[in-house]
Design a protein around this motif. Sequence first.
Motif: not given
Length: 73
Positions: A16, A32-35, A43, A45-46, A48, A63-65
């Motif tokens: 993040s 993969s973004f969650t925000a 925003d 949103g989600s 990839v 924020s992402f993974t």
Amino acid sequence: MANIPSNYTAIKSTGSITGSFAGFIVATNSASFTALKDGSGNDLGSLVFPIGTTVPLTVTSASFTGGPVIFYN
């Protein structure tokens, strides 16, 4: 000869980030973004993004993974 813009600072992140960035590049793994908030605070949103994607979008927080993701000014 035309002036060529360049990015003079960058930050590598793996989860993040908050700040003001002119865009980002997804490095060695997809992200993969969650925000994801743009420069106006919207925003998105989600989302990839695959490896190697460059997104020239003003970002204020994310924020992402996955990744890492390189955010630049």
